[in-house]
Design an enzyme around this catalytic site. Structure first.
Site, PDB file in Angstrom:
ATOM      1  N   GLY A  11       1.190  10.585-121.841  1.00  0.00           N
ATOM      2  CA  GLY A  11       0.945   9.300-121.177  1.00  0.00           C
ATOM      3  C   GLY A  11       0.840   9.486-119.674  1.00  0.00           C
ATOM      4  O   GLY A  11       1.313   8.653-118.895  1.00  0.00           O
ATOM      5  N   ASN A  59      -3.692  12.265-129.107  1.00  0.00           N
ATOM      6  CA  ASN A  59      -2.990  11.074-129.595  1.00  0.00           C
ATOM      7  C   ASN A  59      -1.675  11.553-130.184  1.00  0.00           C
ATOM      8  O   ASN A  59      -1.658  12.206-131.235  1.00  0.00           O
ATOM      9  CB  ASN A  59      -3.861  10.383-130.653  1.00  0.00           C
ATOM     10  CG  ASN A  59      -3.185   9.156-131.214  1.00  0.00           C
ATOM     11  OD1 ASN A  59      -2.065   8.818-130.810  1.00  0.00           O
ATOM     12  ND2 ASN A  59      -3.844   8.498-132.147  1.00  0.00           N
ATOM     13  N   ASN A  86       6.618  10.641-122.594  1.00  0.00           N
ATOM     14  CA  ASN A  86       6.571   9.398-121.824  1.00  0.00           C
ATOM     15  C   ASN A  86       5.638   8.351-122.441  1.00  0.00           C
ATOM     16  O   ASN A  86       5.846   7.150-122.231  1.00  0.00           O
ATOM     17  CB  ASN A  86       6.127   9.735-120.384  1.00  0.00           C
ATOM     18  CG  ASN A  86       5.682   8.514-119.619  1.00  0.00           C
ATOM     19  OD1 ASN A  86       6.499   7.736-119.144  1.00  0.00           O
ATOM     20  ND2 ASN A  86       4.368   8.311-119.516  1.00  0.00           N
ATOM     21  N   SER A 138      14.079   3.321-122.966  1.00  0.00           N
ATOM     22  CA  SER A 138      13.997   2.109-122.151  1.00  0.00           C
ATOM     23  C   SER A 138      15.353   1.415-122.180  1.00  0.00           C
ATOM     24  O   SER A 138      16.064   1.466-123.194  1.00  0.00           O
ATOM     25  CB  SER A 138      12.954   1.155-122.735  1.00  0.00           C
ATOM     26  OG  SER A 138      13.030  -0.095-122.073  1.00  0.00           O
ATOM     27  N   TYR A 150       9.707  -2.760-130.238  1.00  0.00           N
ATOM     28  CA  TYR A 150       9.858  -1.865-129.079  1.00  0.00           C
ATOM     29  C   TYR A 150      11.316  -1.406-128.906  1.00  0.00           C
ATOM     30  O   TYR A 150      11.593  -0.217-128.745  1.00  0.00           O
ATOM     31  CB  TYR A 150       9.371  -2.605-127.832  1.00  0.00           C
ATOM     32  CG  TYR A 150       9.378  -1.806-126.562  1.00  0.00           C
ATOM     33  CD1 TYR A 150       8.379  -0.863-126.290  1.00  0.00           C
ATOM     34  CD2 TYR A 150      10.372  -1.990-125.595  1.00  0.00           C
ATOM     35  CE1 TYR A 150       8.371  -0.149-125.107  1.00  0.00           C
ATOM     36  CE2 TYR A 150      10.371  -1.273-124.411  1.00  0.00           C
ATOM     37  CZ  TYR A 150       9.368  -0.351-124.166  1.00  0.00           C
ATOM     38  OH  TYR A 150       9.371   0.358-122.989  1.00  0.00           O
ATOM     39  N   SER A 151      12.266  -2.371-128.960  1.00  0.00           N
ATOM     40  CA  SER A 151      13.685  -2.010-128.778  1.00  0.00           C
ATOM     41  C   SER A 151      14.137  -1.048-129.872  1.00  0.00           C
ATOM     42  O   SER A 151      14.866  -0.081-129.596  1.00  0.00           O
ATOM     43  CB  SER A 151      14.575  -3.254-128.807  1.00  0.00           C
ATOM     44  OG  SER A 151      14.306  -4.066-127.694  1.00  0.00           O
ATOM     45  N   LYS A 154      12.786   2.399-129.122  1.00  0.00           N
ATOM     46  CA  LYS A 154      13.455   3.047-127.996  1.00  0.00           C
ATOM     47  C   LYS A 154      14.910   3.412-128.339  1.00  0.00           C
ATOM     48  O   LYS A 154      15.456   4.379-127.802  1.00  0.00           O
ATOM     49  CB  LYS A 154      13.382   2.152-126.757  1.00  0.00           C
ATOM     50  CG  LYS A 154      11.945   1.946-126.240  1.00  0.00           C
ATOM     51  CD  LYS A 154      11.318   3.251-125.784  1.00  0.00           C
ATOM     52  CE  LYS A 154       9.972   3.061-125.100  1.00  0.00           C
ATOM     53  NZ  LYS A 154       9.382   4.338-124.637  1.00  0.00           N
ATOM     54  N   ILE A 183       9.920  -1.533-114.218  1.00  0.00           N
ATOM     55  CA  ILE A 183       9.221  -0.644-113.283  1.00  0.00           C
ATOM     56  C   ILE A 183       7.796  -1.167-113.067  1.00  0.00           C
ATOM     57  O   ILE A 183       7.124  -1.577-114.023  1.00  0.00           O
ATOM     58  CB  ILE A 183       9.152   0.802-113.864  1.00  0.00           C
ATOM     59  CG1 ILE A 183      10.534   1.324-114.291  1.00  0.00           C
ATOM     60  CG2 ILE A 183       8.481   1.747-112.864  1.00  0.00           C
ATOM     61  CD1 ILE A 183      11.523   1.569-113.182  1.00  0.00           C
TER      62      ILE A 183
HETATM   63  N1  LIG Z   1       7.067  -0.042-116.960  1.00  0.00           N
HETATM   64  C1  LIG Z   1       8.292  -0.375-117.340  1.00  0.00           C
HETATM   65  O1  LIG Z   1       8.874  -1.345-116.839  1.00  0.00           O
HETATM   66  C2  LIG Z   1       9.012   0.446-118.390  1.00  0.00           C
HETATM   67  C3  LIG Z   1      10.348   0.128-118.651  1.00  0.00           C
HETATM   68  C4  LIG Z   1      11.033   0.876-119.598  1.00  0.00           C
HETATM   69  C5  LIG Z   1      10.413   1.911-120.273  1.00  0.00           C
HETATM   70  N2  LIG Z   1       9.102   2.196-120.006  1.00  0.00           N
HETATM   71  C6  LIG Z   1       8.498   3.297-120.769  1.00  0.00           C
HETATM   72  O2  LIG Z   1       7.944   4.246-119.881  1.00  0.00           O
HETATM   73  C7  LIG Z   1       6.786   4.844-120.479  1.00  0.00           C
HETATM   74  C8  LIG Z   1       5.589   4.701-119.548  1.00  0.00           C
HETATM   75  O3  LIG Z   1       5.389   3.326-119.274  1.00  0.00           O
HETATM   76  P1  LIG Z   1       4.304   2.801-118.235  1.00  0.00           P
HETATM   77  O4  LIG Z   1       4.819   1.505-117.742  1.00  0.00           O
HETATM   78  O5  LIG Z   1       3.923   3.868-117.267  1.00  0.00           O
HETATM   79  O6  LIG Z   1       3.104   2.500-119.265  1.00  0.00           O
HETATM   80  P2  LIG Z   1       1.510   2.489-119.041  1.00  0.00           P
HETATM   81  O7  LIG Z   1       0.940   1.606-120.093  1.00  0.00           O
HETATM   82  O8  LIG Z   1       1.196   2.194-117.608  1.00  0.00           O
HETATM   83  O9  LIG Z   1       1.122   4.011-119.360  1.00  0.00           O
HETATM   84  C9  LIG Z   1       1.335   4.567-120.657  1.00  0.00           C
HETATM   85  C10 LIG Z   1       0.314   5.672-120.897  1.00  0.00           C
HETATM   86  O10 LIG Z   1       0.524   6.156-122.240  1.00  0.00           O
HETATM   87  C11 LIG Z   1      -0.753   6.357-122.854  1.00  0.00           C
HETATM   88  N3  LIG Z   1      -0.640   6.304-124.307  1.00  0.00           N
HETATM   89  C12 LIG Z   1      -0.438   5.188-125.077  1.00  0.00           C
HETATM   90  N4  LIG Z   1      -0.456   5.519-126.387  1.00  0.00           N
HETATM   91  C13 LIG Z   1      -0.662   6.870-126.454  1.00  0.00           C
HETATM   92  C14 LIG Z   1      -0.793   7.791-127.523  1.00  0.00           C
HETATM   93  N5  LIG Z   1      -0.730   7.388-128.803  1.00  0.00           N
HETATM   94  N6  LIG Z   1      -0.996   9.100-127.236  1.00  0.00           N
HETATM   95  C15 LIG Z   1      -1.084   9.522-125.946  1.00  0.00           C
HETATM   96  N7  LIG Z   1      -0.994   8.685-124.888  1.00  0.00           N
HETATM   97  C16 LIG Z   1      -0.785   7.369-125.137  1.00  0.00           C
HETATM   98  C17 LIG Z   1      -1.610   5.222-122.284  1.00  0.00           C
HETATM   99  O11 LIG Z   1      -2.996   5.476-122.422  1.00  0.00           O
HETATM  100  C18 LIG Z   1      -1.136   5.162-120.830  1.00  0.00           C
HETATM  101  O12 LIG Z   1      -1.915   5.997-119.983  1.00  0.00           O
HETATM  102  C19 LIG Z   1       6.600   4.149-121.835  1.00  0.00           C
HETATM  103  O13 LIG Z   1       7.194   4.911-122.843  1.00  0.00           O
HETATM  104  C20 LIG Z   1       7.353   2.839-121.641  1.00  0.00           C
HETATM  105  O14 LIG Z   1       7.807   2.316-122.862  1.00  0.00           O
HETATM  106  C21 LIG Z   1       8.387   1.486-119.084  1.00  0.00           C
END
Ligand SMILES: NC(=O)c1ccc[n+]([C@@H]2O[C@H](COP(=O)([O-])OP(=O)(O)OC[C@H]3O[C@@H](n4cnc5c(N)ncnc54)[C@H](O)[C@@H]3O)[C@@H](O)[C@H]2O)c1
Length: 246
Positions: A11, A59, A86, A138, A150-151, A154, A183
């Site tokens: 990701g 993927n 991630n 998360s 989601y919860s 995680k 974030i």
């Molecule tokens: N942003 C927040 O507030 C937050 C809070 C807690 C946890 N998180 C976790 O942090 C991580 C990153 O979050 P983010 O906010 O940067 O998300 P984002 O959506 O900005 O980026 C996620 C990336 O993962 C890629 N992705 C999705 N499915 C995929 C797959 N099957 N194979 C490969 N790549 C894939 C997407 O194309 C994207 O580029 C996630 O796991 C999210 O659950 C985010």
């Protein structure tokens, strides 16, 4: 065998994954950027520099694709020092409105996908007798309205992290999780201003975190000076996990 320190970040095309890749490069790693977003992945590779990174489409939800990816890493680099799981997705709805498809999709990408990546890395890291696995969970694993899928995914990642710490400890592989709070990324930029404001008000620090806050924790866990720390979850959430009603 290539002696450059190699990290893999899933990701990595945007958001937190991109910031992690950027930080690990400044820590001296060559980073393999994984994503399903080819345009974002190639842009990330260009921005980070081809001397320091390479984008590979994968993927994480697909067993064959993950196994092929790790075969190519073994052939091209001969080792993997750090895996950062991630990649993750959201499909929020209250349970009475949530489809089974949206439940399965989130569990499949976030939990099964992370498991597939961990299994492939565990095989390599056991053999090389070293490595770090860092799973992005998360704060929401503690519970969030509308996030039964989601919860649960995680929470599963935290259970997975703890088991892998037990299984891989004897092989000198440390496995930890980071639990981000709110974030500022493309994921949360989709929220309405009203929802965002409410969420920010519920934070002890009254602000959102930035992707670099998560990258900083990952950098600490990936650092060779960080030893004797495994099976843990580090909250980077502005204190939200303390749980006191505000
Ligand atoms: N942003 C927040 O507030 C937050 C809070 C807690 C946890 N998180 C976790 O942090 C991580 C990153 O979050 P983010 O906010 O940067 O998300 P984002 O959506 O900005 O980026 C996620 C990336 O993962 C890629 N992705 C999705 N499915 C995929 C797959 N099957 N194979 C490969 N790549 C894939 C997407 O194309 C994207 O580029 C996630 O796991 C999210 O659950 C985010």
């Amino acid at each position: 065998m290539n002696k450059t320190k190699i990290a893999l970040v899933s990701g990595a095309a945007k958001g937190i994954g991109y910031a992690i890749a950027e930080r690990l490069i400044s820590d001296g790693f060559f980073v393999i950027l994984i994503d399903i977003d080819d345009t974002g992945g190639k842009t990330a590779e260009e921005k980070l520099g081809k001397d320091h990174s390479i984008f590979k489409h994968c993927n994480i939800d697909n067993e064959e694709a993950v196994n092929t990816l790790f075969d190519s890493i073994m052939t091209e680099y001969g080792h993997l020092d750090v895996l950062v799981n991630n990649a993750g997705i959201l499909r929020d709805r209250m349970i009475h409105k949530m489809t089974f498809e949206d439940f399965k999709k989130v569990i499949h990408v976030n939990l099964a996908g992370t498991w597939l990546m961990c299994r492939a890395a565990a095989r390599m890291m056991r053999a090389q007798k070293s490595g770090r696995i860092i799973n992005i969970s998360s704060r929401a694993w503690l519970g969030n309205l509308g996030q039964s899928n989601y919860s649960a995914s995680k929470a599963g990642i935290i259970g997975l992290t703890r088991v892998l710490a037990l299984e891989l400890g004897p092989h000198h592989v440390l496995v930890n999780a980071v639990a981000p709070g709110l974030i500022d990324t493309p994921l949360t930029q989709k929220l309405s201003e009203e929802v965002k404001e409410k969420l920010i008000k519920a934070q002890p620090t009254r602000e959102m975190g930035c992707p670099e806050d998560i990258a900083n924790a990952v950098s600490f866990l990936a650092d060779n000076n960080t030893q004797f720390l495994t099976g843990q979850t580090i909250y980077v959430d502005g204190g939200k996990s303390i749980g006191a009603g505000l």
